[in-house]
Every structure is written in C-alpha cells, then in structure tokens.
Design a protein around this motif. Structure first.
Motif, PDB file in Angstrom:
ATOM      1  N   TYR A 253     -34.579 -51.452  13.900  1.00 15.86           N
ATOM      2  CA  TYR A 253     -33.595 -51.064  12.903  1.00 15.86           C
ATOM      3  C   TYR A 253     -32.894 -49.771  13.318  1.00 15.86           C
ATOM      4  O   TYR A 253     -33.540 -48.754  13.584  1.00 15.86           O
ATOM      5  CB  TYR A 253     -34.249 -50.851  11.538  1.00 15.86           C
ATOM      6  N   SER A 254     -31.565 -49.816  13.352  1.00 19.98           N
ATOM      7  CA  SER A 254     -30.736 -48.642  13.696  1.00 19.98           C
ATOM      8  C   SER A 254     -31.180 -48.011  15.012  1.00 19.98           C
ATOM      9  O   SER A 254     -31.189 -46.786  15.158  1.00 19.98           O
ATOM     10  CB  SER A 254     -30.785 -47.597  12.569  1.00 19.98           C
ATOM     11  N   GLY A 255     -31.561 -48.864  15.964  1.00 20.43           N
ATOM     12  CA  GLY A 255     -31.964 -48.359  17.271  1.00 20.43           C
ATOM     13  C   GLY A 255     -33.178 -47.450  17.238  1.00 20.43           C
ATOM     14  O   GLY A 255     -33.364 -46.603  18.112  1.00 20.43           O
ATOM     15  N   GLY A 256     -34.033 -47.618  16.235  1.00 21.57           N
ATOM     16  CA  GLY A 256     -35.237 -46.802  16.117  1.00 21.57           C
ATOM     17  C   GLY A 256     -35.096 -45.656  15.135  1.00 21.57           C
ATOM     18  O   GLY A 256     -36.110 -45.058  14.733  1.00 21.57           O
ATOM     19  N   LYS A 257     -33.876 -45.340  14.704  1.00 25.28           N
ATOM     20  CA  LYS A 257     -33.673 -44.200  13.790  1.00 25.28           C
ATOM     21  C   LYS A 257     -34.318 -44.450  12.426  1.00 25.28           C
ATOM     22  O   LYS A 257     -34.852 -43.536  11.805  1.00 25.28           O
ATOM     23  CB  LYS A 257     -32.176 -43.938  13.613  1.00 25.28           C
ATOM     24  N   SER A 258     -34.246 -45.695  11.966  1.00 25.64           N
ATOM     25  CA  SER A 258     -34.810 -46.025  10.657  1.00 25.64           C
ATOM     26  C   SER A 258     -36.299 -45.711  10.603  1.00 25.64           C
ATOM     27  O   SER A 258     -36.784 -45.084   9.657  1.00 25.64           O
ATOM     28  CB  SER A 258     -34.579 -47.506  10.360  1.00 25.64           C
ATOM     29  N   GLN A 259     -37.024 -46.128  11.609  1.00 20.33           N
ATOM     30  CA  GLN A 259     -38.467 -45.912  11.626  1.00 20.33           C
ATOM     31  C   GLN A 259     -38.807 -44.430  11.730  1.00 20.33           C
ATOM     32  O   GLN A 259     -39.787 -43.966  11.141  1.00 20.33           O
ATOM     33  CB  GLN A 259     -39.087 -46.699  12.777  1.00 20.33           C
TER      34      GLN A 259
END
Length: 308
Positions: free
Chosen positions: A53-59
C-alpha cells in the motif's frame, strides 16, 4: 460496533474494517491517527495493512500509531505478503517461501509486533507450486508469526485448492453492488471450506455514495490518473441504474447512499467484515454511522435484482 466470527473460526472481528490503502498518499499521518482513534472508539477492531500500500508508506504510518495512539492488543491486524511494492510486471508477484516469509518478517519488524492476526498470501503465483505456498502458511502458523491465515485475489478454484492443504480462515475479495463476481465461485467455495469473506472496495471507489452522478469531482479517485480506471469501469448504464436504486432506497430510509450500499454487502452470506478506506475523518464518520443500519429484506432484495 457488532463483532462477527471469521468463517468457521473462533476469531471475532468488527463487521466493518478499516482499510489503510490511502495512508501515505491521500491521507497523512495526523489524519490517519484521527481515523484510527475514531475507529477504535466506535468499537472497530479489524485493520487491513500491506507493504504494497502506497509503496510501503501506509504500513510505516501504521507502525508509528501502534502503541502510541491505540494499543496493539485491541486490534485485529490483517496483512498480506507476495506483492513487491517497488516492482512492476510479472516480477511484482513473488509467493515463494523465501519471498513470503521475507515480507512477513519485514512487516512484523516494522509494526513492532510478534504476529499478525490474519496473514494472507496476496495473489496467485503461477511460478510457485501451491504445496510450497501451503507449507509456508502452515509454517507461519506453527512458528506463531500468524494466528490465522488466508488469501486475497484468489478465484474459487484457487481458494479450494489451497484450502485442501492448509486451514484457511479468511479470503479478501472485491465485493459490492457493482462488483458481484465473487458470488459465482469464490463465495460458494469460501462457505464450503468455512472461510470468512472480507469484502474490499464495498463502495466501488465511492461510486455507490452517489458522488459521481453529476460528473467526476476534481478531488475524487475518478480524477486521479493512477486510479481513474478502477472508477470509470463502473461508470456505465448499469452503474447508473444501481446508483439510482441505492439513492432511492436511502431517501426512503432517511439515510445516506453510503450506508445503504455498505449495509448490503456487509450482510451478504459469508461476509465477515466489509473493509472501507477513508481519505479523511469526515468520510470515516459517515462509514461508522452506517453501522447502525439494517436493511429491510424488501429493499435488499430490490438491490439484488437491479445489480444482478
């Protein structure tokens, strides 16, 4: 918020889940914190995350909130592995034992937790034998990294094949009044194997709220060059008929089209939770308000007919 068992398991989750797909792209850290707090205060428990998600930004945003905004142990975290965030094309999918466990361990380190409550293989991988995928999921259960396992992006036969080798608890699939393909094979397979359905995109990218009836709003997903395709595929004559029916039902019930569309999919056979993402707290407030709506049978049947 009411809780439901996931499939045939003893795991209970809120029947509305919070998706984090927009976090880090449309939703910043402060807004995400406000959403998470409001969701938990309303009795919500199921949080959907993924390193894709969001290139990892979400996590990464979720990692900053766990413990500081809400305790980890009040949440049911569902995450997935198997899609590489920075890759494109066929190489984007890697459901090998190496790929799955690497992503799982990275997720656990980032979230500073020793387990995911539900860990899902993110997609069918033509290059990885299904026995290898099943053994990897079983290893995650045996090692305590996951309490339950499942899949997402699977067809009915794929789910049945995997369920024959490992005890699956959940399957995540797109499901709404405008996207009912899961009912053909996936839902019957899930019910047969005792697998709970987590319905994603239950509002069809916002179309079922009625926001696109008079055109495409400038600040909507339909105007986003990267996500417009997911919306425009439903901006058809059939889509118009379904949305009109939802709006008419909402007017008759004195509620919002969002509430009607969400309640319909939330209460479909086999659905354990409907996972909704919100850009901001105002949108999430509308979603949480929909929890109270129970659709009359006649209206639910009418929506079945018009969307069939």
């Amino acid at each position: 918020m009411k809780q439901r068992s996931v499939g045939g398991s003893g795991l209970r989750v809120s029947r509305i889940g919070l998706g984090t797909l927009t976090w880090g792209r449309e939703t910043d850290g402060d807004e995400a914190a406000a959403q998470l707090l409001a969701f938990v205060e309303a009795g919500g428990t199921l949080i959907d995350t993924s390193p894709a998600y969001s290139g990892g930004k979400s996590q990464r945003i979720l990692a900053e909130l766990l413990g500081d905004v809400v305790p980890r142990d009040v949440l049911v975290l569902t995450g997935s592995s198997g899609i590489e965030p920075a890759s494109v094309g066929p190489d984007r999918v890697d459901c090998s034992r190496r790929g799955l466990l690497r992503q799982l361990d990275e997720t656990l380190r980032e979230l500073d937790t020793d387990h995911l409550d539900i860990w899902q293989v993110a997609m069918w991988d033509e290059l990885t034998p299904i026995d290898e995928v099943a053994a990897t999921l079983q290893h995650a259960l045996s090692s305590g990294r996951a309490r339950y396992v499942g899949a997402r992006g699977y067809t009915g036969w794929q789910l049945a094949t995997l369920a024959a080798s490992v005890p699956l608890t959940a399957v995540q699939a797109e499901y709404s009044l405008l996207e009912r393909s899961a009912e053909a094979e996936l839902a019957p397979a899930a019910l047969h194997h005792g697998v709970g359905i987590c319905a994603s995109t239950p509002l069809a990218g916002g179309i079922l709220t009625g926001k696109y009836r008079n055109g495409v709003p400038a600040d909507s997903r339909g105007a986003d060059e990267f996500r417009a395709g997911d919306v425009h595929v439903h901006l058809t004559d059939r889509g118009t008929r379904v949305v009109d029916a939802v709006v008419t039902a909402a007017d008759g019930l004195g509620t919002s089209p969002l509430a009607v569309a969400l309640a319909w999919v939330r209460d479909r056979p086999g659905v354990s939770s409907a996972i909704v993402g919100a850009r901001d707290l105002a949108q999430l407030t509308g979603v949480l308000a929909a929890e109270e709506l129970e659709l009359p049978r006649a209206i639910s049947a009418a929506l079945d007919d018009v969307s069939a």
